[in-house]
Design a protein around this motif. Structure first.
Motif, PDB file in Angstrom:
ATOM      1  N   GLN A  96     -32.996 -19.009 -52.121  1.00  0.00           N
ATOM      2  CA  GLN A  96     -34.072 -20.004 -52.101  1.00  0.00           C
ATOM      3  C   GLN A  96     -33.521 -21.432 -52.159  1.00  0.00           C
ATOM      4  O   GLN A  96     -34.199 -22.379 -51.768  1.00  0.00           O
ATOM      5  N   LYS A 151     -52.243 -13.515 -58.053  1.00  0.00           N
ATOM      6  CA  LYS A 151     -51.591 -13.254 -56.775  1.00  0.00           C
ATOM      7  C   LYS A 151     -52.452 -13.737 -55.608  1.00  0.00           C
ATOM      8  O   LYS A 151     -51.927 -14.269 -54.632  1.00  0.00           O
ATOM      9  N   CYS A 154     -52.033 -17.443 -55.279  1.00  0.00           N
ATOM     10  CA  CYS A 154     -50.726 -17.712 -54.661  1.00  0.00           C
ATOM     11  C   CYS A 154     -50.794 -17.514 -53.147  1.00  0.00           C
ATOM     12  O   CYS A 154     -50.343 -18.374 -52.380  1.00  0.00           O
ATOM     13  N   ARG A 155     -51.333 -16.384 -52.719  1.00  0.00           N
ATOM     14  CA  ARG A 155     -51.433 -16.091 -51.288  1.00  0.00           C
ATOM     15  C   ARG A 155     -52.239 -17.161 -50.543  1.00  0.00           C
ATOM     16  O   ARG A 155     -51.837 -17.615 -49.470  1.00  0.00           O
ATOM     17  N   GLY A 158     -50.355 -20.196 -49.740  1.00  0.00           N
ATOM     18  CA  GLY A 158     -49.191 -20.046 -48.870  1.00  0.00           C
ATOM     19  C   GLY A 158     -47.939 -19.517 -49.537  1.00  0.00           C
ATOM     20  O   GLY A 158     -46.886 -19.427 -48.898  1.00  0.00           O
ATOM     21  N   VAL A 160     -45.375 -16.781 -50.841  1.00  0.00           N
ATOM     22  CA  VAL A 160     -44.989 -15.482 -50.300  1.00  0.00           C
ATOM     23  C   VAL A 160     -44.346 -14.667 -51.417  1.00  0.00           C
ATOM     24  O   VAL A 160     -43.465 -15.174 -52.132  1.00  0.00           O
ATOM     25  N   GLU A 161     -44.777 -13.424 -51.554  1.00  0.00           N
ATOM     26  CA  GLU A 161     -44.162 -12.529 -52.538  1.00  0.00           C
ATOM     27  C   GLU A 161     -42.762 -12.189 -52.059  1.00  0.00           C
ATOM     28  O   GLU A 161     -42.568 -11.800 -50.903  1.00  0.00           O
ATOM     29  N   LEU A 162     -41.774 -12.338 -52.940  1.00  0.00           N
ATOM     30  CA  LEU A 162     -40.373 -12.201 -52.546  1.00  0.00           C
ATOM     31  C   LEU A 162     -39.808 -10.797 -52.693  1.00  0.00           C
ATOM     32  O   LEU A 162     -38.668 -10.562 -52.343  1.00  0.00           O
ATOM     33  N   TRP A 175     -42.541 -15.270 -56.520  1.00  0.00           N
ATOM     34  CA  TRP A 175     -43.212 -15.792 -55.335  1.00  0.00           C
ATOM     35  C   TRP A 175     -42.584 -17.141 -54.999  1.00  0.00           C
ATOM     36  O   TRP A 175     -42.105 -17.834 -55.896  1.00  0.00           O
ATOM     37  N   LEU A 177     -42.969 -20.780 -52.313  1.00  0.00           N
ATOM     38  CA  LEU A 177     -43.666 -21.581 -51.313  1.00  0.00           C
ATOM     39  C   LEU A 177     -42.663 -22.561 -50.733  1.00  0.00           C
ATOM     40  O   LEU A 177     -42.071 -23.361 -51.468  1.00  0.00           O
ATOM     41  N   ASN A 178     -42.463 -22.487 -49.431  1.00  0.00           N
ATOM     42  CA  ASN A 178     -41.573 -23.406 -48.749  1.00  0.00           C
ATOM     43  C   ASN A 178     -42.359 -24.678 -48.447  1.00  0.00           C
ATOM     44  O   ASN A 178     -43.338 -24.648 -47.695  1.00  0.00           O
TER      45      ASN A 178
END
Length: 181
Positions: A96, A151, A154-155, A158, A160-162, A175, A177-178
């Protein structure tokens, strides 16, 4: 209606003890609930942890108040790969850091009676805006695999579950987020 207050590290010593106690009480209440079921937290322990974490680089907290009561909170800070390894107990999140600076949302929660009103979403949106202003590339957090509401928030934002779990708590998943997308 609720209001959200920003807390910076320099604000800690001037925070009203009632705010800190309310934060500690809410934290203990939330972590006693399923799926966490943690009975070990004390108000004093939460306040001590909060103050310690707020001394980290780029620390930021948000406290939600409604009719004088603390009904939500979130805090986080910038992390290096070594700090992230300390938190997670492994190096599986090192990738990351390949895209730039990483911010970690350490703790967040909303009172059971206030969920579903957009408070969690607003807390995250504030961290996302802060992360972008401070040139962070990624925001990481972890939550319980069974925390469906968390969750879903979070979704929708944006994240993403890692597919990476915590080494100490295998029921917690990370999780990301970029922020560069």
């Amino acid at each position: 209606m609720y209001s959200v207050s920003k807390v910076k590290p320099m604000d800690i010593d001037s925070l009203d003890p009632e705010i800190l106690n309310g934060l500690g009480r809410l934290y203990c209440d939330i972590w006693r609930e399923p799926p966490w079921n943690e009975e070990n937290w004390t108000i004093e322990g939460v306040i001590e942890d909060f103050k310690r974490e707020m001394c980290r680089d780029f620390a930021r907290a948000y406290i939600v108040r409604q009719n004088g009561d603390i009904t939500g909170f979130a805090w986080g800070y910038g992390v290096t790969p070594s700090i992230m390894r300390e938190i997670s107990g492994h190096d599986q999140l090192d990738n990351q850091f390949e895209v730039g600076k990483v911010f970690y949302i350490d703790e967040w929660g909303v009172a059971k009676t206030e969920r579903g009103q957009g408070i969690g979403r607003e807390l995250f949106e504030r961290f996302i805006a802060f992360g972008k202003r401070r040139d962070f590339s990624v925001i990481i957090l972890r939550t319980n695999k069974k925390a469906d509401r968390a969750k879903n928030v979070c979704r929708r934002l944006g994240f993403v579950e890692l597919n990476v779990t915590d080494s100490q708590f295998d029921d917690r998943v990370y999780w990301a987020l970029n922020l560069n997308k």
